[in-house]
Design an enzyme around this catalytic site. Structure first.
Site, mmCIF file in Angstrom:
data_model
loop_
_atom_site.group_PDB
_atom_site.id
_atom_site.type_symbol
_atom_site.label_atom_id
_atom_site.label_comp_id
_atom_site.label_asym_id
_atom_site.label_seq_id
_atom_site.Cartn_x
_atom_site.Cartn_y
_atom_site.Cartn_z
ATOM 1 N N ARG A 77 0.813 -1.296 0.004
ATOM 2 C CA ARG A 77 0.121 -0.098 -0.002
ATOM 3 C C ARG A 77 0.913 1.209 0.051
ATOM 4 O O ARG A 77 0.694 2.284 -0.673
ATOM 5 C CB ARG A 77 -0.930 -0.122 1.024
ATOM 6 C CG ARG A 77 -2.184 -1.230 1.217
ATOM 7 C CD ARG A 77 -2.929 -1.072 2.065
ATOM 8 N NE ARG A 77 -3.819 -2.183 1.888
ATOM 9 C CZ ARG A 77 -5.073 -2.286 2.652
ATOM 10 N NH1 ARG A 77 -5.214 -1.488 3.664
ATOM 11 N NH2 ARG A 77 -5.890 -3.376 2.545
ATOM 12 N N ASP A 121 -15.673 9.280 10.023
ATOM 13 C CA ASP A 121 -14.679 7.969 9.725
ATOM 14 C C ASP A 121 -13.157 8.983 9.749
ATOM 15 O O ASP A 121 -13.154 10.153 9.504
ATOM 16 C CB ASP A 121 -14.771 7.385 8.287
ATOM 17 C CG ASP A 121 -13.906 6.092 8.294
ATOM 18 O OD1 ASP A 121 -14.609 4.914 8.848
ATOM 19 O OD2 ASP A 121 -12.936 5.909 7.873
#
Length: 293
Positions: A55, A159
């Site tokens: 990632r 979030d």
């Protein structure tokens, strides 16, 4: 949230052959673990090395960093934009509509009972909204409970990951994301349209109006959240925090909750270590411990 699936390391022979584009040392991984823990409270296990590499290698290419050391130095210099992308890269949002379905009848009965007692709007916080399936499931439950799009609820959905919040706010879902919903719910809560070349379902504006989306890091010293809250959904979040971090967050939840509020946790989470704050009602639902009311 960090993906809980194990990603097995590449065979040693491949590593020695230089299969990776960038060198990735144990020191690099240790620094990343410390940085994401300090910033977001997330505890990365040793098994996540390959996931972290794959990632963040994208971020190295984007920033034209020659090594992980160079990239981490960029973060050390306080680049806020890159910090956001760093966190977004290391968070995976696994969610679906009406995930852990046993919670929603409990939520419905709770809302009905509280509104019957108070006749005033009810406050709900979904603190890991991901791409929006969970807060919209809460909103659908409220509409079904009161049989009206003017359900007396206010839902805050937050979030850490800004990229998923953008998706949630748009409320557009591919067919495979909505296929678990009944035909009646699809008809009542969504408009079918086209997104690119595939069919998609868009949340109706009447339902979207019940939910407001906001970026929020549970480790930040201040939360822009108004209490008292009648419901907190904090599901499949705490498993990525160590016990002291969990307790600190729960300590901050408690004073925000109404005396008869409910806290919903994920199926693999337990707050028995914080019995001074919350007591279990079963089915991973908690209420305030009496002395905290």
């Amino acid at each position: 949230m960090i993906d809980n699936n194990l990603l097995w390391p590449a065979p040693p022979a491949l590593r020695e052959a230089g299969a990776r584009e960038f060198a990735f040392t144990a020191e690099d991984f240790d620094r990343i673990r410390k940085m994401i823990h300090a910033h977001a409270g997330i505890s990365l296990s040793e098994t996540k090395q390959d996931m972290v590499y794959s990632r963040l290698a994208r971020r190295l290419r984007e920033t034209r960093s020659k090594s992980f050391k160079d990239y981490l130095a960029l973060l050390d210099r306080g680049d806020k934009g890159e910090w956001e992308k760093f966190v977004n890269s290391l968070t995976t949002n696994l969610t679906s509509f009406f995930r852990e379905p046993h919670h929603f009848p409990i939520l419905s009965e709770h809302l009905k009972r509280l509104y019957g007692q108070r006749r005033s709007p009810l406050r709900i916080w979904c603190c890991a909204s991901s791409t929006g399936e969970e807060p919209y499931s809460i909103a659908m439950t409220a509409v079904e409970t009161f049989d009206s799009f003017n359900a007396p609820v206010s839902i805050l959905a937050s979030d850490l990951d800004t990229s998923v919040l953008d998706i949630a706010a748009k409320g557009v879902y591919a067919h495979e994301q909505a296929e678990r919903l009944s035909a009646e719910r699809l008809r009542r809560f969504f408009v079918k349209g086209m997104e690119g070349e595939g069919s998609a379902f868009t949340v109706r504006p009447e339902l979207r109006r019940l939910v407001s989306f906001r970026r929020l890091n549970l480790l930040e010293p201040r939360w822009n959240v108004l209490g008292p809250l009648d419901v907190i959904f904090c599901r499949n979040v705490m498993i990525y925090f160590d016990k002291p971090t969990q307790h600190r967050i729960l300590t901050r939840f408690a004073p925000l909750m109404s005396d008869d509020g409910l806290l919903f946790a994920g199926h693999s989470e337990s707050f028995l270590h914080s019995a001074d704050l919350f007591s279990s009602l079963g089915k991973t639902v908690y209420e305030l411990t009496r002395r905290n009311r």
